[in-house]
Design an enzyme around this catalytic site. Structure first.
Site, short mmCIF file in Angstrom:
data_model
loop_
_atom_site.label_atom_id
_atom_site.label_comp_id
_atom_site.label_asym_id
_atom_site.label_seq_id
_atom_site.Cartn_x
_atom_site.Cartn_y
_atom_site.Cartn_z
N HIS A 42 53.96 38.36 46.61
CA HIS A 42 55.59 38.40 46.75
C HIS A 42 56.08 39.15 47.82
O HIS A 42 55.35 40.38 48.26
CB HIS A 42 55.77 39.20 45.36
CG HIS A 42 55.35 38.59 43.96
ND1 HIS A 42 56.41 37.50 43.64
CD2 HIS A 42 54.44 38.51 43.37
CE1 HIS A 42 55.68 37.08 42.49
NE2 HIS A 42 54.69 37.70 42.28
N LYS A 85 47.58 23.70 34.22
CA LYS A 85 47.60 25.06 33.69
C LYS A 85 48.71 25.21 32.63
O LYS A 85 50.01 24.87 32.74
CB LYS A 85 48.28 25.92 35.05
CG LYS A 85 48.54 27.23 35.15
CD LYS A 85 47.23 28.03 34.77
CE LYS A 85 47.25 29.46 34.52
NZ LYS A 85 47.58 30.23 35.86
N HIS A 106 41.68 34.51 35.04
CA HIS A 106 41.67 35.96 35.30
C HIS A 106 41.21 36.77 33.96
O HIS A 106 41.95 37.75 33.74
CB HIS A 106 43.08 36.37 36.02
CG HIS A 106 44.16 35.59 35.47
ND1 HIS A 106 44.71 35.77 34.12
CD2 HIS A 106 45.27 35.09 36.13
CE1 HIS A 106 45.72 34.91 34.03
NE2 HIS A 106 46.11 34.45 35.20
N HIS A 117 46.33 30.72 31.15
CA HIS A 117 47.06 32.21 31.28
C HIS A 117 46.99 32.62 29.98
O HIS A 117 47.82 32.49 29.16
CB HIS A 117 48.22 32.16 31.94
CG HIS A 117 48.55 33.76 32.24
ND1 HIS A 117 48.73 34.24 33.36
CD2 HIS A 117 48.78 34.76 31.29
CE1 HIS A 117 49.08 35.42 33.34
NE2 HIS A 117 49.16 35.81 32.12
N ARG A 162 52.80 29.60 46.90
CA ARG A 162 54.22 29.56 46.95
C ARG A 162 54.77 28.11 47.75
O ARG A 162 54.09 27.40 47.68
CB ARG A 162 54.71 30.82 47.76
CG ARG A 162 54.12 32.01 47.09
CD ARG A 162 54.53 32.24 45.49
NE ARG A 162 54.01 33.57 45.03
CZ ARG A 162 53.66 33.89 44.04
NH1 ARG A 162 53.79 33.03 42.81
NH2 ARG A 162 53.30 35.10 43.34
N ASP A 210 43.40 34.72 42.07
CA ASP A 210 44.87 34.92 41.68
C ASP A 210 45.68 35.54 42.77
O ASP A 210 46.36 36.55 42.24
CB ASP A 210 44.85 35.88 40.14
CG ASP A 210 46.30 35.70 39.52
OD1 ASP A 210 47.07 34.64 40.00
OD2 ASP A 210 46.68 36.57 38.70
N HIS A 237 41.72 29.79 42.00
CA HIS A 237 42.91 30.27 41.41
C HIS A 237 43.83 30.93 42.31
O HIS A 237 43.47 32.13 42.85
CB HIS A 237 42.85 31.19 40.12
CG HIS A 237 44.09 31.52 39.46
ND1 HIS A 237 44.24 31.68 38.09
CD2 HIS A 237 45.28 32.16 40.04
CE1 HIS A 237 45.40 32.14 37.63
NE2 HIS A 237 46.04 32.40 38.81
N ASN A 289 53.15 27.03 39.55
CA ASN A 289 54.12 27.71 39.05
C ASN A 289 55.27 28.15 40.37
O ASN A 289 55.48 29.03 40.60
CB ASN A 289 53.99 29.05 38.39
CG ASN A 289 53.09 30.19 39.32
OD1 ASN A 289 52.53 29.81 40.52
ND2 ASN A 289 53.13 31.37 39.01
N ALA A 343 55.26 40.82 39.27
CA ALA A 343 53.78 40.85 39.00
C ALA A 343 53.09 39.95 40.04
O ALA A 343 53.36 38.97 40.22
CB ALA A 343 53.29 40.60 37.73
N HIS A 355 47.88 31.27 44.40
CA HIS A 355 49.29 30.94 44.46
C HIS A 355 49.73 30.69 45.90
O HIS A 355 49.53 31.84 46.76
CB HIS A 355 50.29 32.09 43.74
CG HIS A 355 49.79 32.02 42.43
ND1 HIS A 355 50.47 31.50 41.30
CD2 HIS A 355 49.03 32.90 41.82
CE1 HIS A 355 49.96 31.80 40.25
NE2 HIS A 355 49.08 32.66 40.46
C1 NCD Z 1 51.28 35.46 39.31
C2 NCD Z 1 52.40 34.96 40.15
O1 NCD Z 1 52.88 35.75 41.04
O2 NCD Z 1 52.56 33.66 40.40
N1 NCD Z 1 51.32 36.61 39.17
C3 NCD Z 1 50.34 37.67 38.50
O3 NCD Z 1 50.46 38.77 38.31
N2 NCD Z 1 48.99 37.19 38.71
C4 NCD Z 1 51.41 34.65 38.04
C5 NCD Z 1 50.07 34.52 37.24
O4 NCD Z 1 49.09 34.15 37.58
O5 NCD Z 1 49.92 35.30 36.29
ZN ZN Z 2 47.76 33.45 39.00
#
Ligand code: NCD
Ligand code: ZN
Length: 349
Positions: free
Chosen positions: A246, A97, A169, A134, A16, A242, A12, A40, A258, A14
């Site tokens: 950011h 997802k 998660h 999720h 970007r 996860d 899992h 996402n 988040a 991200h």
């Molecule tokens: C994730 C994100 O920033 O894309 N944020 C998070 O707090 N985990 C999205 C997600 O997996 O919920």
């Molecule tokens: Zn995530």
């Protein structure tokens, strides 16, 4: 003494989009053999063309000669057609997802009517794709949001009797307890930050925006239950970081995003976590099904996803390093902390 283990998988992550994607991908590729990449993005990965383009972006960032392999997913959105799912599978997606609408970053286009997606879930079942969920109910109180989504998870499990499902998660004792009552085709990922944080580490003293993620870290009893599940060597509980970067400005804000950036530190933190519990790092000389770092990060997830285990190994060396304050404008988890393990050179198992 250096320790060799099968290259880990992160189920899992991200990544970007460019330009941030470049740095982010290399931080994961350094430590992991494979990673399940979340869809996402903006716009989201919902078509075969977008999936193919995203794979090209990731592969360009990985670069020639690096053995890292991205595993791609698509986003289950309202109105997604089963033909789209077939095209996405043909383009190489291994999972879809489900984000309930509005529960996390970039989920405004998320699902609000699960029953209307029956054809999508049937196609996934038929194609043997994994549904990653999720599991948080929109509108529920934040600490109860995960368990409030259980009835929806149970409905999907009952209605699609061959669909493999991962509760992503997992963050609460109650959801872990519920997992034990679900069939073995349902598993869960656990992050490193949910093994280490409680809500007090987010808001108990000063506000710590770099500890803020969805689902939010909860009570000590929840964290302890997650730790116990991981340390028991339960093969249905495997690693997904996860890791969700950011930019600092988006985190340290009046309306902060988040997501916790853990890719550069996850494996060394997990190594210390298993050691603190008095458990070994590698499977060598252990009876099958024993708990150790290597099974948690390199075996259980691959087996659930029916992927071959990585053959390559990584070597952890005991050489202390300080986590940088910044990776290309992103503050990593545990910035400034001293970690005991670093990665040395790779090799063949
Ligand atoms: C994730 C994100 O920033 O894309 N944020 C998070 O707090 N985990 C999205 C997600 O997996 O919920
Ligand atoms: Zn995530």
């Amino acid at each position: 003494m250096p320790v060799s283990l099968r290259a880990p998988d992160d189920f899992h992550v991200h990544f970007r989009q460019p330009p941030l994607l470049g740095t982010i991908v290399s931080d994961t590729a350094r430590w992991f053999g494979r990673a399940l990449v979340m869809p996402n993005t903006v716009p989201p990965i919902t078509t075969a063309d977008r999936l193919a383009a995203y794979r090209r972006d990731i592969e360009a960032a990985v670069g020639e000669g690096c053995p890292f392999e991205p595993l791609l997913t698509f986003k289950v959105v309202q109105g997604l057609a089963d033909e789209q799912v077939r095209a996405l599978a043909a383009a190489g997606a291994i999972g879809g997802k489900l984000y309930p609408q509005g529960v996390t970053t970039h989920s405004e286009d998320g699902v609000f009517d699960v029953a209307s997606l029956a054809a999508v879930f049937e196609a996934m079942e038929e194609l043997d794709l994994v549904l990653e969920i999720h599991a948080e109910a929109p509108g529920a109180f934040s600490l109860d949001r995960e368990i409030a989504y259980l009835p929806t998870v149970e409905w999907i499990v009952r209605r699609f009797s061959h669909l493999r499902i991962v509760i992503e998660h997992v963050s609460s004792r109650d959801m872990l307890a519920a997992l034990a009552d679900l069939p073995p085709r349902v598993a869960a990922t656990v992050t490193v930050h949910h093994l280490l944080l409680t809500l007090d580490d987010v808001i108990g003293g000063d506000l710590r925006p770099h500890h803020f993620c969805k689902p939010i870290a909860k009570r000590s009893a929840d964290r302890d239950a997650l730790c116990a599940a991981v340390l028991s060597g339960d093969p249905r509980v495997f690693f997904g970081s996860d890791s969700a970067p950011h930019p600092r400005s988006a985190k340290e804000s009046d309306c902060g995003c988040a997501g916790i950036y853990t890719a550069p530190v996850a494996v060394p933190l997990l190594a210390e976590f298993f050691e603190r519990a008095g458990l070994p790092l590698t499977e060598s000389a252990l009876p099958p099904q024993s708990a150790c770092l290597e099974s948690f990060v390199s075996r259980w997830g691959a087996e659930f996803y029916r992927l071959p285990l990585n053959e390559r190994t990584i070597t952890l060396s005991e050489s202390q390093w300080v986590v940088p304050d910044d990776y290309d404008g992103v503050v990593p988890f545990r910035s400034g902390a001293k970690l005991r393990y670093d990665i040395a050179t790779g090799g063949e198992a």
